[in-house]
Scaffold this motif. Structure first.
Motif, PDB file in Angstrom:
ATOM      1  N   ARG A   1      -5.888 -38.987   8.249  1.00 32.70           N
ATOM      2  CA  ARG A   1      -5.572 -40.098   7.444  1.00 32.70           C
ATOM      3  C   ARG A   1      -7.433 -39.641   6.079  1.00 32.70           C
ATOM      4  O   ARG A   1      -6.621 -39.407   4.928  1.00 32.70           O
TER       5      ARG A   1
ATOM      6  N   ARG B   1      -0.832 -44.183  -3.431  1.00 30.99           N
ATOM      7  CA  ARG B   1      -2.145 -43.644  -2.349  1.00 30.99           C
ATOM      8  C   ARG B   1      -1.283 -43.515  -0.954  1.00 30.99           C
ATOM      9  O   ARG B   1      -1.936 -42.127  -0.348  1.00 30.99           O
ATOM     10  N   TYR B   2      -0.084 -44.324  -0.476  1.00 34.69           N
ATOM     11  CA  TYR B   2       0.053 -43.571   0.416  1.00 34.69           C
ATOM     12  C   TYR B   2       1.314 -42.901   1.023  1.00 34.69           C
ATOM     13  O   TYR B   2       1.757 -41.751   2.023  1.00 34.69           O
TER      14      TYR B   2
ATOM     15  N   ASN C   1      -5.596 -38.403   2.445  1.00 34.68           N
ATOM     16  CA  ASN C   1      -6.563 -39.219   1.213  1.00 34.68           C
ATOM     17  C   ASN C   1      -6.772 -38.268   0.142  1.00 34.68           C
ATOM     18  O   ASN C   1      -7.940 -39.189  -0.847  1.00 34.68           O
ATOM     19  N   GLU C   2      -6.551 -37.110   0.886  1.00 37.21           N
ATOM     20  CA  GLU C   2      -6.852 -36.046  -0.714  1.00 37.21           C
ATOM     21  C   GLU C   2      -6.166 -36.272  -1.571  1.00 37.21           C
ATOM     22  O   GLU C   2      -6.267 -35.722  -2.294  1.00 37.21           O
TER      23      GLU C   2
END
Length: 359
Positions: A192, A214-215, A196-197
């Motif tokens: 994760r 973002r997903y 998330n980067e």
């Protein structure tokens, strides 16, 4: 010679029995018929419309069951004190089929075509029912299935979201193998953190405006940037492409009523409201015997999903009227990627090859 007539189907059923029989008072049921005091009801594939029906009153048990001609055959017994007629569930009697004298009969019911247009309202008949009756002295209201190859009204063995496990998520280990790990463990958290980067670059303002970015940005940032910078008409076209891929991956693209949705989408027709803010499409999918729902792995560090439900969301979450072109593209890609599970790189490769490299 067997004489065929039309019978009106109402709420997936029609009935055979004495007038006024309480067809809601079934005692036993199979996958074609259910039996109660003075009646036998028939489960149809279509919801409403005409079906072909023939009644054969015989003197004794027929020599063969003619299984090759039929997709399901079930048998039981009916006992009545008045003539036997064909009715709809509200008691409306057929005027085209000759009543059968009162008595006790074995009822052997045959059907074919129930999978063809399951759950639909039809104007022309697409299902056939043959009912053979012969006298008997034995009262036996059990239902015996003699033959079955269709899927309509089969016992419910399908999965749904209550079948999903919350005990693990999916990642690829160092050897590239898909493995299950604890959802809050260090391995899942590391995946994760990497996702998330966003591929090492902050989201652009336009991507920030689409929450679902973002997903997916961490799955392949270069592809997401190409979606972001594409002209609006290309973003809309890419969304449609993703919906097609999702339906194909989930085995839905050749189901007639879902194929029609894709055709209308490609033709620019208004969105189908059964898919937007409604459970109508989901319920119809659940009831369609041609569709097998499958549990597959989620995206990296996500829990497993029901593939066919995600395919529906690829359409419903991207095609609603208020969606911007970029939002439509991102949402369609996100849910289409879910239908691939941990094989999502196949969708990314196809997007590059079949869509963006062609622009």
């Amino acid at each position: 010679m067997t004489q065929w007539e039309l019978v009106r189907v109402d709420h997936h059923q029609f009935a055979l029995g004495e007038p006024g029989a309480d067809t809601l008072n079934a005692v036993t049921e199979g996958t074609l018929i259910e039996v109660g005091p003075g009646f036998v009801s028939f489960y149809t594939g279509i919801t409403y419309g005409p079906a072909r029906l023939a009644l054969d009153l015989l003197e004794h048990t027929p020599d063969t069951e003619a299984t090759q001609e039929w997709e399901v055959i079930e048998e039981s017994t009916i006992t009545t004190n008045s003539d036997i007629v064909v009715t709809t569930l509200d008691g409306t009697e057929s005027t085209t089929l000759t009543p059968i004298p009162a008595g006790r009969y074995v009822v052997r019911a045959h059907a074919r075509g129930r999978d063809t247009r399951y759950g639909e309202d039809v104007a022309e008949p697409c299902e056939d029912y043959l009912v053979q009756l012969w006298p008997t002295q034995t009262a036996d209201d059990s239902v015996r299935t003699l033959h079955k190859t269709d899927r309509a009204w089969s016992p419910q063995t399908q999965v749904d979201e209550s079948s999903l496990s919350r005990d693990y998520v999916y990642i690829r280990n160092d050897a590239g193998e898909v493995v299950k790990v604890p959802p809050k463990g260090s391995e899942a958290n590391a995946v994760r953190a990497h996702l998330n980067e966003f591929g090492g670059t902050p989201l652009t303002p336009t991507l920030e405006a689409v929450f679902s970015s973002r997903y997916v940005a961490g799955l392949d940032r270069d592809l997401i940037d190409r979606i972001d910078t594409a002209p609006p008409e290309h973003q809309r076209a890419f969304a449609r492409w993703c919906v097609h891929r999702a339906f194909e991956r989930a085995g839905l693209a050749e189901i007639d009523w879902l194929r029609d949705v894709l055709t209308d989408m490609d033709a620019g027709k208004p969105v189908n409201d059964d898919f937007i803010d409604s459970f109508a499409a989901r319920n119809r999918l659940d009831q369609d015997p041609r569709i097998t729902r499958r549990i597959i792995s989620g995206l990296p560090a996500h829990r497993e999903i029901v593939q066919q439900y995600e395919a529906l969301r690829a359409y419903s979450r991207s095609m609603y009227a208020e969606a911007t072109p970029l939002e439509s593209a991102i949402e369609a890609f996100w849910h289409a990627a879910k239908t691939y599970g941990m094989d999502y790189p196949e969708l990314i490769d196809a997007a590059r090859r079949d869509f963006f490299d062609q622009q």
